[in-house]
Design a protein around this motif. Structure first.
Motif, PDB file in Angstrom:
ATOM      1  N   VAL A  82       0.893  -1.183   0.001  1.00 63.09           N
ATOM      2  CA  VAL A  82       0.115  -0.198  -0.042  1.00 63.09           C
ATOM      3  C   VAL A  82       0.960   1.328  -0.005  1.00 63.09           C
ATOM      4  O   VAL A  82       1.711   1.239   0.770  1.00 63.09           O
ATOM      5  CB  VAL A  82      -0.862   0.054   1.305  1.00 63.09           C
ATOM      6  N   LEU A  83       0.522   2.184  -1.072  1.00 63.31           N
ATOM      7  CA  LEU A  83       1.427   3.470  -0.934  1.00 63.31           C
ATOM      8  C   LEU A  83       0.781   4.522  -0.004  1.00 63.31           C
ATOM      9  O   LEU A  83      -0.419   4.826  -0.031  1.00 63.31           O
ATOM     10  CB  LEU A  83       1.210   3.865  -2.488  1.00 63.31           C
ATOM     11  N   PHE A  84       1.495   4.711   1.311  1.00 61.90           N
ATOM     12  CA  PHE A  84       0.886   5.476   2.324  1.00 61.90           C
ATOM     13  C   PHE A  84       1.327   6.989   1.906  1.00 61.90           C
ATOM     14  O   PHE A  84       2.810   7.201   1.600  1.00 61.90           O
ATOM     15  CB  PHE A  84       1.478   5.370   3.637  1.00 61.90           C
ATOM     16  N   GLU A  85       0.719   7.960   1.829  1.00 65.27           N
ATOM     17  CA  GLU A  85       0.930   9.361   1.544  1.00 65.27           C
ATOM     18  C   GLU A  85       0.620  10.062   3.004  1.00 65.27           C
ATOM     19  O   GLU A  85      -0.265  10.092   3.748  1.00 65.27           O
ATOM     20  CB  GLU A  85       0.273   9.890   0.566  1.00 65.27           C
ATOM     21  N   ASN A  86       1.944  11.004   3.547  1.00 64.34           N
ATOM     22  CA  ASN A  86       1.958  11.400   4.641  1.00 64.34           C
ATOM     23  C   ASN A  86       1.184  12.890   4.676  1.00 64.34           C
ATOM     24  O   ASN A  86       1.698  13.490   3.543  1.00 64.34           O
ATOM     25  CB  ASN A  86       3.518  11.621   5.048  1.00 64.34           C
ATOM     26  N   CYS A  87       0.400  13.292   5.517  1.00 63.12           N
ATOM     27  CA  CYS A  87      -0.201  14.605   5.395  1.00 63.12           C
ATOM     28  C   CYS A  87      -0.451  14.954   6.780  1.00 63.12           C
ATOM     29  O   CYS A  87      -0.791  14.292   7.384  1.00 63.12           O
ATOM     30  CB  CYS A  87      -1.449  14.422   4.260  1.00 63.12           C
ATOM     31  N   ALA A  88      -0.225  16.387   6.877  1.00 64.72           N
ATOM     32  CA  ALA A  88      -0.694  17.009   8.310  1.00 64.72           C
ATOM     33  C   ALA A  88      -1.199  18.373   7.897  1.00 64.72           C
ATOM     34  O   ALA A  88      -0.186  19.252   8.011  1.00 64.72           O
ATOM     35  CB  ALA A  88       0.522  17.035   9.191  1.00 64.72           C
ATOM     36  N   SER A  89      -2.277  18.444   7.191  1.00 64.52           N
ATOM     37  CA  SER A  89      -2.780  19.924   6.702  1.00 64.52           C
ATOM     38  C   SER A  89      -1.710  20.286   5.620  1.00 64.52           C
ATOM     39  O   SER A  89      -1.609  21.331   5.791  1.00 64.52           O
ATOM     40  CB  SER A  89      -2.877  20.848   7.836  1.00 64.52           C
ATOM     41  N   GLY A  90      -1.342  19.496   4.939  1.00 70.25           N
ATOM     42  CA  GLY A  90      -0.089  19.499   3.998  1.00 70.25           C
ATOM     43  C   GLY A  90       0.992  19.289   4.809  1.00 70.25           C
ATOM     44  O   GLY A  90       1.159  18.243   5.438  1.00 70.25           O
ATOM     45  N   GLY A  91       2.167  20.356   4.946  1.00 68.27           N
ATOM     46  CA  GLY A  91       3.301  19.841   5.529  1.00 68.27           C
ATOM     47  C   GLY A  91       3.824  20.280   7.108  1.00 68.27           C
ATOM     48  O   GLY A  91       4.767  20.728   7.555  1.00 68.27           O
ATOM     49  N   ASN A  92       2.548  19.981   7.863  1.00 70.84           N
ATOM     50  CA  ASN A  92       3.103  20.140   9.357  1.00 70.84           C
ATOM     51  C   ASN A  92       3.419  18.840  10.072  1.00 70.84           C
ATOM     52  O   ASN A  92       3.880  19.109  11.130  1.00 70.84           O
ATOM     53  CB  ASN A  92       1.653  20.165   9.918  1.00 70.84           C
ATOM     54  N   ARG A  93       3.976  18.093   9.421  1.00 70.89           N
ATOM     55  CA  ARG A  93       4.658  16.901   9.805  1.00 70.89           C
ATOM     56  C   ARG A  93       5.554  16.205   8.900  1.00 70.89           C
ATOM     57  O   ARG A  93       5.474  15.001   8.346  1.00 70.89           O
ATOM     58  CB  ARG A  93       3.769  15.912  10.690  1.00 70.89           C
ATOM     59  N   PHE A  94       6.323  16.975   7.907  1.00 69.32           N
ATOM     60  CA  PHE A  94       7.144  16.610   6.908  1.00 69.32           C
ATOM     61  C   PHE A  94       8.358  16.352   7.243  1.00 69.32           C
ATOM     62  O   PHE A  94       9.230  17.130   7.560  1.00 69.32           O
ATOM     63  CB  PHE A  94       6.797  17.557   5.663  1.00 69.32           C
ATOM     64  N   ASP A  95       8.926  15.075   7.474  1.00 66.74           N
ATOM     65  CA  ASP A  95      10.299  14.935   8.200  1.00 66.74           C
ATOM     66  C   ASP A  95      10.831  13.526   7.547  1.00 66.74           C
ATOM     67  O   ASP A  95      10.078  12.582   7.397  1.00 66.74           O
ATOM     68  CB  ASP A  95      10.421  15.345   9.559  1.00 66.74           C
ATOM     69  N   LEU A  96      12.027  13.270   8.106  1.00 60.91           N
ATOM     70  CA  LEU A  96      12.666  11.998   7.914  1.00 60.91           C
ATOM     71  C   LEU A  96      11.906  10.575   8.714  1.00 60.91           C
ATOM     72  O   LEU A  96      12.092   9.799   8.350  1.00 60.91           O
ATOM     73  CB  LEU A  96      14.201  12.123   8.068  1.00 60.91           C
ATOM     74  N   GLY A  97      11.493  11.208   9.857  1.00 61.59           N
ATOM     75  CA  GLY A  97      10.572  10.015  10.524  1.00 61.59           C
ATOM     76  C   GLY A  97       9.759   9.512   9.898  1.00 61.59           C
ATOM     77  O   GLY A  97       9.249   8.309   9.655  1.00 61.59           O
ATOM     78  N   MET A  98       8.571  10.475   9.447  1.00 64.46           N
ATOM     79  CA  MET A  98       7.495  10.072   8.742  1.00 64.46           C
ATOM     80  C   MET A  98       7.828   9.283   7.364  1.00 64.46           C
ATOM     81  O   MET A  98       7.294   8.365   6.890  1.00 64.46           O
ATOM     82  CB  MET A  98       6.685  11.121   8.495  1.00 64.46           C
ATOM     83  N   LEU A  99       8.825   9.839   6.664  1.00 66.14           N
ATOM     84  CA  LEU A  99       9.431   9.336   5.364  1.00 66.14           C
ATOM     85  C   LEU A  99       9.966   7.945   5.611  1.00 66.14           C
ATOM     86  O   LEU A  99       9.965   7.030   4.615  1.00 66.14           O
ATOM     87  CB  LEU A  99      10.369  10.147   4.749  1.00 66.14           C
ATOM     88  N   SER A 100      10.327   7.639   6.862  1.00 62.41           N
ATOM     89  CA  SER A 100      10.866   6.246   7.069  1.00 62.41           C
ATOM     90  C   SER A 100       9.573   5.135   6.928  1.00 62.41           C
ATOM     91  O   SER A 100       9.927   3.790   6.739  1.00 62.41           O
ATOM     92  CB  SER A 100      11.562   6.148   8.425  1.00 62.41           C
ATOM     93  N   TYR A 101       8.256   5.673   6.961  1.00 60.62           N
ATOM     94  CA  TYR A 101       7.208   4.746   6.932  1.00 60.62           C
ATOM     95  C   TYR A 101       6.610   4.790   5.467  1.00 60.62           C
ATOM     96  O   TYR A 101       6.143   4.026   4.828  1.00 60.62           O
ATOM     97  CB  TYR A 101       6.398   4.666   8.108  1.00 60.62           C
ATOM     98  N   PHE A 102       6.304   6.324   5.219  1.00 65.67           N
ATOM     99  CA  PHE A 102       5.477   6.664   4.005  1.00 65.67           C
ATOM    100  C   PHE A 102       6.286   7.414   3.000  1.00 65.67           C
ATOM    101  O   PHE A 102       7.112   8.241   3.373  1.00 65.67           O
ATOM    102  CB  PHE A 102       4.384   7.896   4.579  1.00 65.67           C
ATOM    103  N   PRO A 103       6.307   6.677   1.811  1.00 64.26           N
ATOM    104  CA  PRO A 103       7.491   7.163   0.993  1.00 64.26           C
ATOM    105  C   PRO A 103       6.986   8.582   0.295  1.00 64.26           C
ATOM    106  O   PRO A 103       7.935   8.932  -0.698  1.00 64.26           O
ATOM    107  CB  PRO A 103       7.450   5.847  -0.099  1.00 64.26           C
ATOM    108  N   GLN A 104       5.787   8.883   0.538  1.00 68.15           N
ATOM    109  CA  GLN A 104       5.460  10.205  -0.225  1.00 68.15           C
ATOM    110  C   GLN A 104       4.771  11.134   0.745  1.00 68.15           C
ATOM    111  O   GLN A 104       4.093  10.680   1.550  1.00 68.15           O
ATOM    112  CB  GLN A 104       4.998  10.256  -1.427  1.00 68.15           C
ATOM    113  N   SER A 105       4.929  12.382   0.577  1.00 69.38           N
ATOM    114  CA  SER A 105       4.082  13.446   1.321  1.00 69.38           C
ATOM    115  C   SER A 105       3.259  14.313   0.774  1.00 69.38           C
ATOM    116  O   SER A 105       4.058  15.041  -0.378  1.00 69.38           O
ATOM    117  CB  SER A 105       5.071  13.817   2.377  1.00 69.38           C
ATOM    118  N   TRP A 106       2.190  14.989   1.058  1.00 66.00           N
ATOM    119  CA  TRP A 106       1.424  15.979   0.482  1.00 66.00           C
ATOM    120  C   TRP A 106       2.068  17.158   1.001  1.00 66.00           C
ATOM    121  O   TRP A 106       2.038  17.438   2.157  1.00 66.00           O
ATOM    122  CB  TRP A 106       0.113  15.705   0.815  1.00 66.00           C
ATOM    123  N   MET A 107       2.501  17.953   0.212  1.00 66.62           N
ATOM    124  CA  MET A 107       3.683  19.156   0.652  1.00 66.62           C
ATOM    125  C   MET A 107       2.866  20.344   1.191  1.00 66.62           C
ATOM    126  O   MET A 107       3.317  20.842   2.052  1.00 66.62           O
ATOM    127  CB  MET A 107       4.304  19.630  -0.523  1.00 66.62           C
TER     128      MET A 107
END
Ligand code: GLA
Length: 768
Positions: free
Chosen positions: A508-533
């Protein structure tokens, strides 16, 4: 690579070296960090020589005229003459003075940090054992080498061997001494819909601290930052970059004294932090990472990008093509039903999109943002047949299906809240405050972790879902931090849930989001390979966000969508082509009402964009990123994606000006002697942009503010110029290819570059 003798440890990557030195008073110091050195033979020449104390300095002991203050310490405590901010503050019943010395060092097999995300596939790890004999405390400093990405990680373990409890109020993951090179500090600041704005400040004498206290890494400041030496720019010069593999409150500190000694620290925020260790207990920090490049900010970016792709994101996603998503959020908000979703799916598939994402509003009573959050049952009234009916329909259209969830949160009007009011983050005496009408579930509690895990796992098992957007839409408040580690515990609770989920659903492709980039970091990227900026899809604002993000993070992790021409956030109007030229610089998606673009020329515009993106996806997602300057310095911006024998260049103008300078296509990184062909990506030009000028050619008068002009504009196809030609790599790098004359108040034809405000072009360059 690791080279060591009795006193020195030399850690080297492909292009960099870090030289550690255990000196005569057994302190661990860092004598050099920079370009790779050949061997320990160079160590002595790099080691600081200060045989005399000055003025008010404190002499560490009788035998050695040495002061800790001048020692380039690789860790530090209070009380023995070092007057920078320390990297560790400790106390127990007996003392507040902790004076560690090195006991020894050893190479160990690279380890997974217990309960925290750990970059994988490290090459080597060395641990330096420190001891405070009198107070019986051990500290292990770990250095981890990632050779191929020129990145070195650092984390710290504190172990209490004393019967008496030990209190830690500060422990940084990394401390790096440097000598000032007239540094500029490049960091980012922001907020909702304006994340990752680049800020450059001269490094001042004193201490500059970048910190988050919101409970996440935050949009206020990203943990990543760089020190840029005087004269360095995007292309060359000394640049040092830092980041932290962690998703909660962090602290970056850069301090300089009057001798221009610089001390960098990266770690968990020490504000409101306190950890008590009983005998034999241990505390481990998250890993901080650093890189150095002599090739400017683009060199630094390349190394950190490689690091994220190869060592941070789950390995199954490294180099895995990311699908072009359609997301219904900006098109419908909560207002949709099955018919509407099916009709959007049909058009999305026709346009060539590969993944259909159903955003917020599919569950429970969630028809606005004050209801239903936490009750993860499909709203069958809105969506009869549930998620599997939608997934099947997407499949029929040849698309994958994905959904939105916000698993850490709850509205009070839910069964979840009624059943478990004590599951929210709260404290004894004050009524908890809401953010976006919701509370945060307390992930420090085991039963809450279990609930969050199960609600996501159950949803993913319920239908053929291949993507999940994990949102988090408020900051943390009302916490009970009496134990001093509330945020650390919350973050570990979250990580334990994510760890289990990605294990159970590796595809499953998990996309990280926290109202956009309120939690955009290497920790979240360790689990979720992409992020809503960002929730900001306005072109100009998005360009600022992506420019900042690309300094430290690769395009493959940055998801960006083309939205309606009038931005929901700023009401600014920009063409679909400019929106594409920005959104394509990473993982492309769309989020506008596609039914609104049917039946006129716009479908062709979008279809052509999607085809173009598919053709060059490799470059857009995995290309080497080259930037030339920041938007705060210029209203022209270029971003290049370089591949093996090809490149894409996007050029942007923020505000159009009369008498424009001759336009050039400069391309960096090509082979000097090779020949390259280039070609403009053809764009559409809207007739209505010409206003009254249409009357210069129209046989009948058209009121520029009337009804007719927009109607003709919708159906009339007009295209941009198409520059093309052949040039050597050397010429591309120096002056570049000359581009068509830019519009400046004279007649339009297809040989003129119509740019204007927020105008842009994209070029493809290929070796002949
Ligand atoms: C947040 C996200 C948006 C969207 C909404 C839904 O704001 O950042 O993209 O998913 O929530 O409520």
């Amino acid at each position: 690579m690791l080279d060591k003798n009795e006193h020195y440890i030399l850690l080297s990557t492909k292009k960099t070296s870090l030289l550690l030195f255990v000196n005569e008073i057994k302190k661990l110091t860092c004598q050099y960090y920079g370009k790779k050195i050949a061997s320990l033979e160079e160590a002595d020449a790099l080691t600081r020589k200060r045989p005399y104390l000055e003025g008010t300095e404190i002499q560490y002991n009788e035998e050695n005229p040495l002061s800790l203050n001048h020692m380039k310490l690789a860790y530090s405590t209070l009380g023995k003459g070092d007057y920078f901010a320390p990297s560790m503050i400790l106390e127990n019943e007996d003392s507040t003075l902790f004076d560690f010395v090195v006991e020894g060092f050893e190479e160990i097999a690279p380890q997974k940090i217990d309960g925290l995300p750990t970059p994988h596939d490290a090459d080597q790890e060395v641990v330096i054992h420190l001891k405070e004999e009198a107070l019986q405390v051990l500290v292990d400093l770990h250095y981890v080498i990632f050779e191929d990405s020129d990145t070195i990680g650092s984390y710290v373990e504190v172990i209490n061997k004393n019967e008496k409890a030990l209190t830690i109020t500060k422990v940084m993951s990394l401390q790096l001494p440097l000598i000032n090179e007239d540094f500029q500090l490049w960091s980012t600041y922001g907020n909702w819909i304006s994340e990752l704005q680049i800020q450059k400040t001269p490094l001042l004498r004193g201490r500059q601290v970048i910190e988050s206290l919101v409970g996440y890494s935050s949009a206020r400041h990203n943990p990543a930052f760089a020190l840029v030496a005087s004269g360095a720019n995007f292309h060359y010069g000394n640049v040092y970059g830092f980041n932290l593999v962690y998703s909660s409150n962090f602290e970056d500190s850069i301090e300089m004294d009057s001798f221009e000694n610089v001390r960098v620290q990266v770690g968990i925020s020490s504000t409101a932090f306190r950890k008590v260790l009983q005998k034999e207990e241990k505390f481990t920090t998250p890993m901080a990472v650093m890189t150095y490049s002599s090739e400017g900010l683009n060199g630094l970016g390349e190394q950190f990008h490689f690091f994220v792709n190869s060592h941070v994101i789950p390995s199954q996603w490294n180099h895995m093509a990311r699908p072009i998503a359609y997301n219904n959020w900006e098109a419908t908000n909560f207002k949709f039903n099955k018919r509407k979703i099916f009709s959007l799916m049909k058009v999305a598939a026709k346009f060539g999109m590969e993944l259909f994402v159903l955003d917020d509003g599919w569950f429970s009573t969630r028809n606005d943002d004050s209801h239903g959050l936490g009750d993860w049952e499909v709203n069958e009234k809105k969506l009869p047949g549930g998620l599997s009916a939608l997934a099947q329909r997407a499949k029929k259209y040849g698309m994958k299906f994905g959904i939105w969830m916000e698993p850490e949160m709850v509205n009070d009007d839910t069964k979840l809240y009624r059943d478990h009011p004590d599951w929210i983050i709260h404290e004894k005496f004050h009524k908890p405050s809401k953010g976006r009408h919701q509370y945060v579930l307390d992930l420090t509690k085991k039963e809450v972790q279990e609930f969050v895990y199960e609600s996501v796992a159950k949803t993913l098992r319920s239908a053929e879902i291949s993507y999940l957007k994990w949102d988090c839409n408020r900051c943390i408040s009302d916490y009970d931090n009496r134990n001093g580690t509330f945020f650390y515990d919350y973050c570990r609770g979250l990580y334990s849930v994510l760890e289990r989920l990605i294990k159970e659903f590796p595809n499953v492709l998990f996309e990280n989001c926290a109202s956009g980039g309120n939690r955009f970091d290497l920790g979240m990227l360790s689990y979720f390979p992409q992020s809503w900026m960002s929730d900001d899809t306005d072109s100009y604002q998005r360009l600022l966000i992506q420019e900042g993000g690309l300094l430290f993070y690769p395009p493959s992790v940055m998801s960006n969508h083309v939205a309606a021409k009038t931005s929901n956030q700023l009401l600014r109007y920009t063409s679909y082509d400019t929106k594409f030229n920005i959104a394509a610089l990473g993982v492309l998606g769309y989020e506008l009402d596609l039914n609104d673009v049917i039946g006129r020329k716009d479908p062709n515009v979008l279809i052509k964009q999607i085809d173009y993106y598919k053709e060059h996806r490799e470059l857009f997602q995995w290309g080497k990123v080259i930037q030339d300057r920041t938007i705060i310095d210029s209203d022209h911006k270029m971003i290049e994606f370089l591949g093996e024998n090809e490149a894409i260049v996007s050029q942007f103008i923020l505000i159009g000006k009369p008498n424009p300078k001759e336009g050039h296509l400069i391309v960096y990184g090509l082979e000097d002697d090779a020949q390259y062909e280039f070609k403009t990506r053809k764009e559409s030009i809207a007739l209505k942009r010409f206003g009254n000028l249409v009357n210069m050619v129209s046989p009948i008068h058209i009121n520029p503010d009337g009804r007719l002009l927009p109607i003709i504009s919708k159906y009339l196809e007009m295209y941009s110029e198409e520059d093309s030609g052949t040039l050597s790599g050397a010429a591309f790098r120096t002056v570049g290819a000359t581009l068509a004359q830019e519009w400046s108040g004279v007649g339009y034809d297809e040989r003129v570059r119509m740019l204007g405000d927020f105008g842009s072009r994209m070029y493809y360059i290929r070796k002949k």
